[in-house]
Scaffold this motif. Structure first.
Motif, PDB file in Angstrom:
ATOM      1  N   HIS A  82     -96.437 137.697  15.168  1.00 56.98           N
ATOM      2  CA  HIS A  82     -95.184 137.730  14.782  1.00 56.98           C
ATOM      3  C   HIS A  82     -95.168 137.467  13.899  1.00 56.98           C
ATOM      4  CE1 HIS A  82     -90.942 138.763  14.421  1.00 56.98           C
ATOM      5  NE2 HIS A  82     -90.996 138.863  16.097  1.00 56.98           N
TER       6      HIS A  82
ATOM      7  N   ASP B 280     -93.165 138.212  11.647  1.00 55.74           N
ATOM      8  CA  ASP B 280     -92.198 137.483  10.664  1.00 55.74           C
ATOM      9  C   ASP B 280     -93.157 135.783  10.476  1.00 55.74           C
ATOM     10  OD1 ASP B 280     -90.408 138.993  10.572  1.00 55.74           O
ATOM     11  OD2 ASP B 280     -89.055 138.535  11.521  1.00 55.74           O
TER      12      ASP B 280
ATOM     13  N   SER C 215     -94.891 132.244  17.815  1.00 57.94           N
ATOM     14  CA  SER C 215     -94.850 133.216  16.990  1.00 57.94           C
ATOM     15  C   SER C 215     -96.231 133.015  16.168  1.00 57.94           C
ATOM     16  CB  SER C 215     -93.675 132.904  15.652  1.00 57.94           C
ATOM     17  OG  SER C 215     -92.095 133.398  16.372  1.00 57.94           O
TER      18      SER C 215
ATOM     19  N   TRP D  76     -97.318 142.566   8.623  1.00 57.21           N
ATOM     20  CA  TRP D  76     -96.049 144.243   8.401  1.00 57.21           C
ATOM     21  C   TRP D  76     -96.277 144.821   8.093  1.00 57.21           C
ATOM     22  CZ3 TRP D  76     -91.450 144.973  11.029  1.00 57.21           C
ATOM     23  CH2 TRP D  76     -90.948 143.873  11.740  1.00 57.21           C
TER      24      TRP D  76
END
Ligand SMILES: Cc1cc2nc3c(=O)[nH]c(=O)nc-3n(C[C@H](O)[C@H](O)[C@H](O)COP(=O)(O)OP(=O)(O)OC[C@H]3O[C@@H](n4cnc5c(N)ncnc54)[C@H](O)[C@@H]3O)c2cc1C
Length: 443
Positions: A130, A132, A125, A433
């Protein structure tokens, strides 16, 4: 006109949407994903140096751009802040859950929670950007790494640890991961399996690729190979090919550059600390038990490692409001129809890894989705009687989510191309994000 929500925009979600619009000339499909970016593990799992497999995104993109399909990113279903399963069910004639298998299996041994021991999922990830994922300083100060597992994901992470700057720079890996990996001093990766070489699950193509890494030597312990009782003549062709490759690497002397060592018949029993983080792994030698499994021998071996990545399988996570089978880590179903209390639940379906467990390649999700869509369309006359809103978005907004539309995703793609150009690379992924949502909402 049937309105269907597909939850998850990975391969199984996209193939579900594709089968639906191909087989029903009127159906409208909303593909929801908790991330502002589509494609699931094709974007966030497939290794960045596997451009050919990554390019499957183009096919999935065609599905999401279909005139009767709409992508709604940034919409989490279930869990804190998510749209409750019950609410979503009321907004569509049918909902198909294609949420994948987001977590990893644990080893269940002492020391597993020491800093320096991570799941391959976390590491993948991180280098896949990613949002997160956290930068846990995976490779900082690491000379020796141990990867536990013998599947393609174990091979992927081993390869990524050994790749040099020249091979990583052209990928879409985020800049921070690129800098950390290229500055790392990892000299040796040991990939260790509990069972024998004949049971290893990696594919021969991925295995062979390890032998092509510039400046890296691959070796296999001849003693590990000799332990395997499997008669190559009786093995399936793929496993026989693996054994041929492994035999070609047996007993090679240490190289002057980086080393990959493949080890078999070793079961991890404990992670040993050194200065507050992992310093070594203790293994018990195993031996074939005569029934296709292995048994402990009471002999032990220690391997130094400042980084341990476990890659012993993925696992589905329960989605609040949906039934879940703890044993298999999947949602119980009959031909794709979610089963609640022993009976098929009206208008609820599953496809992909959450339906059949984390196995198979991207293409395996296509027939899996086809079966689910066949069940859904067989139920369609009954489902279509329900009164649902013409457009679910106002209700989703009222439920507290602000979907990222396709334009928002296209803006992210443009921003990633611009970032890559500024850095003198190709496309470079945005990894947090804040940036993803800021760009998406600016569209
Ligand atoms: C590390 C790794 C590497 C791989 N490499 C390859 C490879 O090279 N070649 C190959 O053929 N196969 C590869 N695979 C296998 C392949 O990725 C899977 O077969 C496939 O992605 C499974 O598809 P899926 O749609 O079921 O799940 P996923 O691809 O995981 O998609 C699930 C989607 O659901 C979304 N989601 C999850 N929960 C929610 C929620 N509550 N609300 C809204 N959305 C949600 C997620 O954000 C995600 O986008 C790899 C797998 C892994 C783990």
């Amino acid at each position: 006109m049937l309105r269907v929500a597909v939850v998850g925009s990975g391969p199984s979600g996209c193939y579900t949407a594709q089968h639906l619009v191909q087989q029903d000339p009127e159906v409208r499909v909303d593909v929801l994903d908790r991330l502002p970016c589509p494609y699931g593990l094709v974007r966030y799992g497939v290794a960045p140096d596997h451009e050919k497999i990554k390019s499957l995104q183009a096919g999935l993109c065609t599905v999401l751009e279909h005139e009767r399909v709409r992508f709604l990113g940034g919409v989490r279903v279930g869990g804190p802040g998510g749209v409750p399963v019950k609410v979503l069910r009321g907004l569509y004639h049918a909902v198909v859950y294609c949420v994948g298998a987001a977590t990893d299996r644990r080893l269940g041994i002492p020391g597993e929670d020491l800093p320096g021991c991570w799941s391959a999922t976390e590491f993948v990830s991180w280098y896949s950007a990613h949002p997160d994922a956290a930068d846990a300083g995976y490779v900082r100060g690491v000379r020796s790494a141990v990867v536990i597992g013998a599947g393609n994901v174990a091979v992927d992470v081993t390869r990524m640890l050994m790749r040099g700057a020249a091979e990583l720079r052209p990928t879409d890996m985020p800049q921070a991961a690129l800098e950390a990996l290229t500055a790392s001093g990892v000299e040796e990766v040991r990939m260790v399996a509990r069972r024998g070489p004949a049971q290893a699950r990696f594919t021969t193509k991925e295995l062979r690729e390890l032998g092509t890494l510039p400046g890296t030597r691959v070796a296999v312990e001849p003693g590990d190979l000799a332990l395997d009782p499997a008669d190559p003549e009786t093995l399936p062709a793929a496993r026989r090919r693996n054994l041929d490759v492994l035999r070609g690497w047996a007993g090679r002397p240490a190289g002057s550059g980086r080393d990959i060592r493949l080890r078999f018949f070793l079961r991890p029993v404990e992670l040993l600390a050194d200065g507050g983080r992992v310093g070594a792994v203790r293994f018990e030698r195993t031996a074939p038990d005569g029934h296709g499994g292995v048994t402990g021998t009471g002999r032990y071996e220690e391997m130094p490692a400042q980084l341990v990545l476990r890659s012993v399988g993925y696992r589905g996570v329960p989605l609040e409001g949906l039934p879940f089978d703890e044993a298999s880590g999947t949602v119980p179903h009959a031909a794709g129809r979610v089963v609640r209390d022993g009976a098929a639940s009206s208008g609820e379906y599953v496809a992909g890894w959450i339906k059949r467990g984390p196995s198979g390649v991207i293409g395996t999700n296509r027939p899996c989705a086809k079966e689910t869509v066949a069940s859904l369309l067989a139920d369609a006359p009954e489902l279509a009687r329900a009164d649902v809103p013409g457009d679910a978005v106002p209700a989703l907004l009222a439920a507290g989510t602000e979907p990222v539309a396709w334009d928002g995703w296209l803006a992210i793609e443009r921003a990633e191309a611009e970032l890559g150009a500024r850095l003198g690379r190709g496309v470079v992924k945005l990894a947090d994000w804040e940036s993803l949502l800021a760009v998406a909402r600016s569209a």
